[in-house]
Design a protein around this motif. Structure first.
Motif, PDB file in Angstrom:
ATOM      1  N   VAL A 132       0.749  -1.186  -0.017  1.00  0.00           N
ATOM      2  CA  VAL A 132      -0.103   0.054   0.026  1.00  0.00           C
ATOM      3  C   VAL A 132       0.841   1.277   0.157  1.00  0.00           C
ATOM      4  N   ARG A 133       0.562   2.112  -0.921  1.00  0.00           N
ATOM      5  CA  ARG A 133       1.213   3.289  -0.950  1.00  0.00           C
ATOM      6  C   ARG A 133       0.307   4.465  -0.696  1.00  0.00           C
ATOM      7  N   TYR A 134       0.703   5.786  -0.681  1.00  0.00           N
ATOM      8  CA  TYR A 134      -0.364   6.974  -0.832  1.00  0.00           C
ATOM      9  C   TYR A 134       0.664   8.097  -1.239  1.00  0.00           C
ATOM     10  N   THR A 135      -0.202   8.952  -1.782  1.00  0.00           N
ATOM     11  CA  THR A 135       0.416  10.263  -2.368  1.00  0.00           C
ATOM     12  C   THR A 135      -0.828  11.042  -2.707  1.00  0.00           C
ATOM     13  N   THR A 136      -0.687  12.664  -2.078  1.00  0.00           N
ATOM     14  CA  THR A 136       0.661  13.001  -1.966  1.00  0.00           C
ATOM     15  C   THR A 136       0.253  13.636  -0.322  1.00  0.00           C
ATOM     16  N   SER A 137       1.537  14.041   0.234  1.00  0.00           N
ATOM     17  CA  SER A 137       1.344  14.431   1.701  1.00  0.00           C
ATOM     18  C   SER A 137       1.655  16.021   1.822  1.00  0.00           C
ATOM     19  N   HIS A 138       1.044  16.560   2.649  1.00  0.00           N
ATOM     20  CA  HIS A 138       1.280  17.893   2.877  1.00  0.00           C
ATOM     21  C   HIS A 138       2.087  18.010   4.596  1.00  0.00           C
ATOM     22  N   PRO A 139       3.285  18.296   4.650  1.00  0.00           N
ATOM     23  CA  PRO A 139       3.965  18.323   5.892  1.00  0.00           C
ATOM     24  C   PRO A 139       3.084  18.474   7.237  1.00  0.00           C
ATOM     25  N   ARG A 140       2.539  19.466   6.938  1.00  0.00           N
ATOM     26  CA  ARG A 140       1.874  20.292   8.076  1.00  0.00           C
ATOM     27  C   ARG A 140       0.779  19.319   8.693  1.00  0.00           C
ATOM     28  N   ASP A 141       0.117  18.604   7.784  1.00  0.00           N
ATOM     29  CA  ASP A 141      -0.832  17.511   8.330  1.00  0.00           C
ATOM     30  C   ASP A 141      -0.180  16.124   8.418  1.00  0.00           C
ATOM     31  N   TYR A 142       1.224  15.944   8.248  1.00  0.00           N
ATOM     32  CA  TYR A 142       1.713  14.675   8.404  1.00  0.00           C
ATOM     33  C   TYR A 142       2.026  14.256   9.968  1.00  0.00           C
ATOM     34  N   GLY A 143       1.061  13.621  10.447  1.00  0.00           N
ATOM     35  CA  GLY A 143       1.350  13.455  12.036  1.00  0.00           C
ATOM     36  C   GLY A 143       2.471  12.032  12.239  1.00  0.00           C
ATOM     37  N   LYS A 144       2.826  11.981  13.294  1.00  0.00           N
ATOM     38  CA  LYS A 144       3.532  10.833  13.847  1.00  0.00           C
ATOM     39  C   LYS A 144       2.871   9.428  13.727  1.00  0.00           C
ATOM     40  N   ASN A 145       1.578   9.663  14.172  1.00  0.00           N
ATOM     41  CA  ASN A 145       0.414   8.489  13.895  1.00  0.00           C
ATOM     42  C   ASN A 145       0.690   7.890  12.622  1.00  0.00           C
ATOM     43  N   ILE A 146       1.071   8.373  11.604  1.00  0.00           N
ATOM     44  CA  ILE A 146       1.285   7.899  10.259  1.00  0.00           C
ATOM     45  C   ILE A 146       2.411   7.117  10.254  1.00  0.00           C
ATOM     46  N   VAL A 147       3.394   7.391  10.737  1.00  0.00           N
ATOM     47  CA  VAL A 147       4.887   6.755  11.018  1.00  0.00           C
ATOM     48  C   VAL A 147       4.565   5.453  11.784  1.00  0.00           C
ATOM     49  N   ASP A 148       3.885   5.519  12.878  1.00  0.00           N
ATOM     50  CA  ASP A 148       3.683   4.588  13.589  1.00  0.00           C
ATOM     51  C   ASP A 148       2.718   3.522  12.880  1.00  0.00           C
ATOM     52  N   ALA A 149       1.612   3.972  12.208  1.00  0.00           N
ATOM     53  CA  ALA A 149       0.830   2.966  11.266  1.00  0.00           C
ATOM     54  C   ALA A 149       1.738   2.277  10.365  1.00  0.00           C
ATOM     55  N   MET A 150       2.674   2.964   9.770  1.00  0.00           N
ATOM     56  CA  MET A 150       3.488   2.192   8.697  1.00  0.00           C
ATOM     57  C   MET A 150       4.698   1.177   9.570  1.00  0.00           C
ATOM     58  N   ASP A 151       5.116   1.880  10.512  1.00  0.00           N
ATOM     59  CA  ASP A 151       6.011   0.742  11.187  1.00  0.00           C
ATOM     60  C   ASP A 151       5.408  -0.568  11.849  1.00  0.00           C
ATOM     61  N   ALA A 152       4.058  -0.438  11.960  1.00  0.00           N
ATOM     62  CA  ALA A 152       3.260  -1.660  12.477  1.00  0.00           C
ATOM     63  C   ALA A 152       2.910  -2.622  11.357  1.00  0.00           C
ATOM     64  N   ASN A 153       2.986  -2.182  10.192  1.00  0.00           N
ATOM     65  CA  ASN A 153       2.765  -2.967   9.127  1.00  0.00           C
ATOM     66  C   ASN A 153       3.375  -3.181   8.047  1.00  0.00           C
ATOM     67  N   PRO A 154       4.249  -3.870   7.597  1.00  0.00           N
ATOM     68  CA  PRO A 154       5.085  -3.831   6.653  1.00  0.00           C
ATOM     69  C   PRO A 154       4.648  -3.981   5.104  1.00  0.00           C
ATOM     70  N   VAL A 155       3.332  -4.046   4.899  1.00  0.00           N
ATOM     71  CA  VAL A 155       2.488  -3.983   3.857  1.00  0.00           C
ATOM     72  C   VAL A 155       2.428  -2.414   3.397  1.00  0.00           C
ATOM     73  N   LEU A 156       2.535  -1.453   4.379  1.00  0.00           N
ATOM     74  CA  LEU A 156       2.466   0.085   4.157  1.00  0.00           C
ATOM     75  C   LEU A 156       4.018   0.161   3.698  1.00  0.00           C
ATOM     76  N   CYS A 157       4.264   0.522   2.412  1.00  0.00           N
ATOM     77  CA  CYS A 157       5.454   0.742   1.866  1.00  0.00           C
ATOM     78  C   CYS A 157       6.426   1.361   2.513  1.00  0.00           C
ATOM     79  N   ASP A 158       7.630   1.085   2.160  1.00  0.00           N
ATOM     80  CA  ASP A 158       8.865   1.952   2.881  1.00  0.00           C
ATOM     81  C   ASP A 158       9.222   3.175   2.084  1.00  0.00           C
TER      82      ASP A 158
END
Ligand code: 5AD
Ligand code: SF4
Length: 442
Positions: free
Chosen positions: A230-256
């Protein structure tokens, strides 16, 4: 028109590419068949981009080329961002155009086709006051393995240089259940990679009572059985929360991979651009990614020559490139756009200077990529096989961190490998891609 045929050419971003897939699906449901050349089509559509002046000019060049063909019954339509931006002025500039419609009006595409078929030669879809997203079960997808899903349309930010809020209208998030149903349906029909799309996916907010945010949606999509990336685009840094990184860390299906457009390394320029974050705010997000559980490749967009950008501001951008060490980036010369706040800003940067800065950014980044890609030699990466490059005798692969990794494979031929996931050892590197050999015999 004998046997309803259409030709469509798409310019611009992935949102536009995906819109075209939906437009194609809708046309086919109305009895049209797609042809590969405009000469052979009864209906010629251009799905346009107006992000920079150059992109906008392309459609007018195309229309000019085909002007004479209008006489023999060919119908021309301009869709997308130039359509929304220029509206009915397009009929003046290119009188052989019969349809002008922006993306927020595609929900009415069926009606517009009926009007065209009834002989109306001035059909428009230009309203932006829709609270609907363009959902169609008829999407005609081109790639058999990777599918786009729109989760949010429009943009509520007001970056001083950007036409998008004017061309795609206000933000509308799609109900999470609708997104999930589409993801499950795609998995069932054999897709293994999903790319979630929006101008600013991070500000996704489920309109249904569940009220999920982007990180929660991401986590759910990654759990759909059969979906491997799973990929996603596009991001705005202002709305890019730490919880997004946490979600990615928790599941490698979310691309690197994270595409996090910075635009400039100078806080002063970021303020002038109305980006709503400082360099430090941005670097904090980079820090989250660099200290995360997995190694994420980070890419960005850079604008050089925004009005008032001094040499010192520009140096800060170069310095940011060294600090972040992006895996790749897109860089652009600032292009003044209609309706935007920056259009009449004083202190424009001369064209030659913009060009000089662009070249410097690209050279600096190229050196970073050569160095970073060389560090990957010997590493083993899983690729999704996208196809074959016959001339090179290589398979085309893409890694989770969104690099192209072409490879040779001792067994297997034809197109049997396309769509498979294989481990590949990197043997060579260049500034923009990697080459390797598969490490399993299939
Ligand atoms: N001029 C140059 N580049 C622009 N972009 C958006 N608007 C402009 C403009 N007016 C760039 C930004 C954005 C990317 C999609 O296009 O870098 O992130
Ligand atoms: Fe171009 Fe922006 Fe429109 Fe995409 S949304 S097609 S990048 S103007």
């Amino acid at each position: 028109m004998s046997g309803k045929t259409f030709y469509i050419e798409t310019f611009g971003c992935q949102m536009n590419v995906h819109d075209s897939e939906k437009v194609i699906g809708t046309l086919m449901a109305h009895g049209y068949s797609q042809v590969e050349a405009p000469e052979a089509a009864g209906l010629v559509l251009y799905n346009t981009c107006s992000i920079r002046d150059k992109a906008e000019q392309k459609v007018f060049n195309r229309l000019q080329n085909f002007k004479r063909q209008a006489g023999n019954g060919k119908i021309f339509g301009v869709l997308g961002c130039v359509a929304q931006q220029e509206g009915e002025k397009i009929f003046d500039r290119a009188p052989h155009v019969s349809l002008v419609a922006g993306s927020a009006s595609y929900t009415r595409l069926g009606e517009m086709l009926v009007e065209l078929e009834a002989g109306n030669r001035r059909v428009t879809g230009l309203s932006l006051d829709t609270d609907q997203t363009f959902e169609t079960p008829l999407t005609r997808r081109d790639n058999p393995h990777r599918a786009y899903i729109t989760i949010i349309e429009g943009c509520d930010k007001s970056c001083a240089y950007c036409v998008v809020p004017f061309t795609r209208g206000p933000e509308r998030s799609r109900a999470s259940e609708s997104v999930m149903a589409e993801a499950r349906g795609l998995a069932e029909s054999g897709y293994t990679e999903i790319q979630l799309l929006g101008q600013n996916v991070n500000s996704y907010r489920d309109p249904s009572p569940a009220g999920q945010d982007f990180a929660a949606l991401l986590a759910r999509v990654a759990e759909v059985p059969g979906i491997r990336r799973v990929r996603y685009t596009t991001s705005h840094p202002r709305d890019y929360g730490k919880n997004i990184v946490d979600a990615m860390d928790a599941n490698p299906v979310l691309c690197d991979h994270v595409h996090l457009p910075v635009q400039s390394g100078s806080t002063r320029m970021l303020a002038a651009m109305d980006r709503l974050y400082t360099r430090d705010d941005y670097m904090r997000r980079i820090e989250w990614l660099k200290t995360a559980r997995r190694a994420y490749s980070i890419t960005t967009d850079i604008i050089v020559g925004f009005p008032g950008e001094t040499e010192a501001d520009f140096q800060k951008t170069l310095d940011l490139l060294d600090e972040v060490e992006y895996a790749s980036l897109f860089s652009f010369k600032y292009s003044p756009r209609p309706n935007t706040a920056a259009l009449h800003l004083p202190d424009p940067v001369p064209e030659e200077e913009k060009q000089r800065r662009l070249v410097i950014v690209q050279e600096r980044q190229r050196a970073i990529q050569i160095r970073r890609n060389a560090e990957l030699i010997g590493a083993i990466r899983e690729v999704l096989v996208e196809g074959r490059h016959e001339a090179l005798g290589q398979w085309i692969g893409r890694t989770s961190d969104n690099r192209t990794l072409n490879f040779t494979h001792s067994a297997g031929d034809g197109h049997a490998l396309a769509g498979r996931y294989l481990p590949v050892r990197v043997t060579r590197s260049g500034p923009n891609s990697l080459v390797g050999e598969s490490v399993t015999v299939v």
